[in-house]
Motif scaffolding. Structure first.
Motif, short mmCIF file in Angstrom:
data_model
loop_
_atom_site.label_atom_id
_atom_site.label_comp_id
_atom_site.label_asym_id
_atom_site.label_seq_id
_atom_site.Cartn_x
_atom_site.Cartn_y
_atom_site.Cartn_z
N ASP A 77 0.86 -1.18 0.00
CA ASP A 77 0.00 0.00 0.00
C ASP A 77 0.90 1.24 0.00
O ASP A 77 2.11 1.15 0.19
CB ASP A 77 -0.97 -0.02 1.19
CG ASP A 77 -0.26 -0.12 2.52
OD1 ASP A 77 0.71 0.62 2.71
OD2 ASP A 77 -0.66 -0.95 3.35
N LYS A 78 0.29 2.41 -0.19
CA LYS A 78 1.07 3.62 -0.43
C LYS A 78 2.00 3.95 0.75
O LYS A 78 3.17 4.25 0.57
CB LYS A 78 0.10 4.79 -0.67
CG LYS A 78 0.76 6.06 -1.12
CD LYS A 78 -0.28 7.00 -1.68
CE LYS A 78 0.32 8.28 -2.20
NZ LYS A 78 0.50 9.28 -1.17
N PRO A 90 3.55 2.30 -9.83
CA PRO A 90 2.16 2.17 -9.40
C PRO A 90 1.55 0.89 -9.95
O PRO A 90 1.87 0.47 -11.06
CB PRO A 90 1.48 3.39 -10.02
CG PRO A 90 2.55 4.31 -10.41
CD PRO A 90 3.77 3.50 -10.65
N ASN A 94 -4.72 0.19 -9.78
CA ASN A 94 -5.17 1.44 -9.16
C ASN A 94 -6.32 2.01 -9.97
O ASN A 94 -6.36 1.87 -11.17
CB ASN A 94 -4.03 2.45 -9.16
CG ASN A 94 -3.02 2.16 -8.07
OD1 ASN A 94 -3.40 1.87 -6.93
ND2 ASN A 94 -1.75 2.21 -8.41
N HIS A 95 -7.21 2.69 -9.30
CA HIS A 95 -8.27 3.38 -10.00
C HIS A 95 -8.21 4.85 -9.59
O HIS A 95 -8.41 5.17 -8.43
CB HIS A 95 -9.63 2.77 -9.65
CG HIS A 95 -10.76 3.42 -10.35
ND1 HIS A 95 -10.92 3.36 -11.71
CD2 HIS A 95 -11.79 4.16 -9.89
CE1 HIS A 95 -12.00 4.03 -12.05
NE2 HIS A 95 -12.54 4.54 -10.96
N ARG A 96 -7.87 5.70 -10.51
CA ARG A 96 -7.72 7.14 -10.28
C ARG A 96 -6.62 7.45 -9.25
O ARG A 96 -5.58 7.96 -9.59
CB ARG A 96 -9.04 7.78 -9.86
CG ARG A 96 -10.05 7.73 -10.99
CD ARG A 96 -11.17 8.74 -10.78
NE ARG A 96 -12.19 8.54 -11.80
CZ ARG A 96 -13.45 8.25 -11.55
NH1 ARG A 96 -13.87 8.18 -10.31
NH2 ARG A 96 -14.30 8.08 -12.53
N VAL A 97 -6.86 7.16 -7.98
CA VAL A 97 -5.88 7.47 -6.95
C VAL A 97 -4.86 6.34 -6.88
O VAL A 97 -5.24 5.18 -6.88
CB VAL A 97 -6.56 7.61 -5.58
CG1 VAL A 97 -5.58 8.16 -4.57
CG2 VAL A 97 -7.78 8.49 -5.69
N LYS A 98 -3.57 6.71 -6.81
CA LYS A 98 -2.53 5.67 -6.73
C LYS A 98 -2.38 5.21 -5.29
O LYS A 98 -1.74 5.87 -4.47
CB LYS A 98 -1.21 6.21 -7.28
CG LYS A 98 -1.25 6.36 -8.78
CD LYS A 98 -0.02 7.03 -9.31
CE LYS A 98 -0.18 7.21 -10.82
NZ LYS A 98 0.75 8.20 -11.35
N LYS A 99 -2.99 4.08 -4.97
CA LYS A 99 -2.98 3.63 -3.58
C LYS A 99 -2.11 2.40 -3.38
O LYS A 99 -1.86 1.99 -2.26
CB LYS A 99 -4.42 3.28 -3.14
CG LYS A 99 -5.27 4.52 -2.92
CD LYS A 99 -6.54 4.19 -2.17
CE LYS A 99 -7.51 3.42 -3.02
NZ LYS A 99 -8.86 3.38 -2.49
#
Lengths: 313, 129
Positions: A77-78, A90, A94-99
């Motif tokens: 995780d980030k 990344p 991921n979806h939109r936010v790079k988590k």
């Protein structure tokens, strides 16, 4: 809005026909590339038998895998990724936010030798900064246990045997054209039928049944009996090779028009599938292949992956 | 969306890549009820899901032809098959089904896949002895 509701994440199915006799067949390398196998299921027609996991979820937790070629993959995780301080990229999931981030390390590289620059940096990150603790599932070649002893002596460990289950299926309806020269039904309906057989779902419905309209692909025949065997655990590609050879011997000895179907499921939460390519769950985490073999050495290979995974070899 | 990668007339080799071609999606679901002693037959469950679809999407929802492939009355869990284009509608109506006969309930979607086969080999169900 309607079009959005109708869309689904990508799915990929590679369907291949070849023969064991074909010198260019790639079955060995394909079997070799899915390292983290969870379950093997075998379906044999006209045959009957006479005789706490690490709860790691790749979409929630940190997950680590190490393949026999020395490729270490950390799916983090980030926060953990930033604390570790090692180069990564990344995740494709991921979806939109790079988590989520993936760190790939080739342990055979010269800078990863014990004492090397990369080695010390990774070790410092893992041991003093991140303090990552993980449970590992390990598997070794027959006779390779001795080399593991020194490693295991420093940790808590327990031994588990693969779990084998057998079912004899009776009165199974089966697509009639399961022959090597012509597989009439399309890959998806074949895999659906196979899934129904392994899940013990009846295909004996009619199109007007209220509960289910699942039917066996036409034209069909009925098998008086069939054997469904499955093995669960961390299974090595070498184990699958051995099993493949035994099935081929069995098919050669048996009568004409015989077939066998071997399905190998990869771990849903494995950070890699098909070599060192990234894998994720999203919804199903499917990564499996199914090998339909005939007595004349022809085989059909179906390889499936889920959304965002790269195309199988 | 079908692509022939390689074809060789002399050998049996053939490779086809199918992208997003799966006609159906499969869901493994489990119904959690407030009162655990409540019994629900397969027909009850299917009717219940149909009601949810009709409440959320009207006649369009009620016309979605999904199948209840397998159902276990003891654990209230089952396998559903739904045409791929109706998956989102079915899933959203399952999420919004909150009451069964005036008692709170929830559907847990355990696994979703375009292949029925992959629901038979979920490593999250692995139990080490």
């Amino acid at each position: 809005m309607t079009t959005d509701l109708d869309q689904n994440p990508r799915s990929l199915l590679v369907s291949e026909r070849s023969s064991f006799r074909d010198l260019k067949n790639r079955i060995s390398s394909q079997v070799e590339q899915l390292h983290l196998n969870y379950k093997v299921s075998l379906l044999l027609p006209e045959y009957s038998f006479d005789r706490s996991v690490p709860r790691t979820r790749i979409d929630e937790d940190n997950c680590v895998s190490l393949t026999p070629k020395g490729h270490l993959t950390l799916s983090l995780d980030k926060d953990s990724f930033e604390v570790l301080g090692v180069e990564g990229k990344p995740s494709r999931f991921n979806h939109r936010v790079k988590k989520r981030f993936v760190v790939s390390v080739d342990l055979t590289d010269s800078c990863m030798a014990p004492g090397g620059r990369g080695y010390l940096r990774l070790l410092a990150g893992l041991k003093s900064r991140l303090r990552l603790k993980m449970d590992f599932l390990l598997s070794h070649h027959p006779g390779g246990g001795a080399s593991l002893q020194t490693l295991l002596s420093r940790h808590d460990w327990s031994e588990h045997r693969p779990e084998v289950s057998r079912h004899t299926l009776t009165h199974l309806s089966c697509p009639a054209l399961l022959t090597s020269d012509l597989l009439s039904c399309d890959p998806h309906s074949f895999l659906e039928w196979l899934g129904a057989a392994h899940a013990h779902i009846s295909c004996g419905n009619t199109s007007s049944s209220f509960l289910s309209s699942l039917v066996c692909p036409e034209p069909k025949t009925a098998l008086s009996r069939a054997l469904s065997v499955s093995v669960c655990g961390l299974l090595l590609p070498q184990d699958i090779h051995r099993l493949l050879q035994q099935i081929r011997v069995y098919l050669e000895e048996s009568h004409l028009e015989s077939w066998a179907c071997l399905t190998v499921h990869g771990f849903v939460d494995s950070p890699v599938s098909w070599g060192a390519n990234e894998h994720g769950v999203l919804r199903g985490g499917e990564n499996f292949y199914s090998l339909l073999m005939f007595h004349d050495d022809v085989y059909y290979l179906h390889q499936a992956t889920g959304a965002h995974d790269t195309c199988p070899p | 969306m079908r692509r022939e990668d390689e074809t060789d007339e002399t050998s049996v080799f053939r490779r086809v890549v199918l992208k997003n071609a799966s006609p159906y999606h499969y869901m493994k679901i489990c119904l959690v009820l407030d009162d655990e002693s409540t019994k629900l037959s397969a027909v009850d469950l299917k009717l219940f899901i149909l009601t949810g679809l009709k409440n959320l999407f009207g006649e369009v929802g009620a016309a979605i032809s999904f199948d209840l492939l397998k159902y276990d009355e003891d654990t209230l869990s089952g396998l559903l098959r739904v045409p791929s284009r109706s998956l989102v509608k079915l899933w959203s109506s399952l999420t919004l089904l909150g009451f069964y006969q005036n008692q709170a309930c929830a559907f847990r979607v355990l696994q979703v896949s375009p292949y029925l086969l992959s629901l038979t080999g979920n490593s999250r169900e692995l139990k080490l002895d």
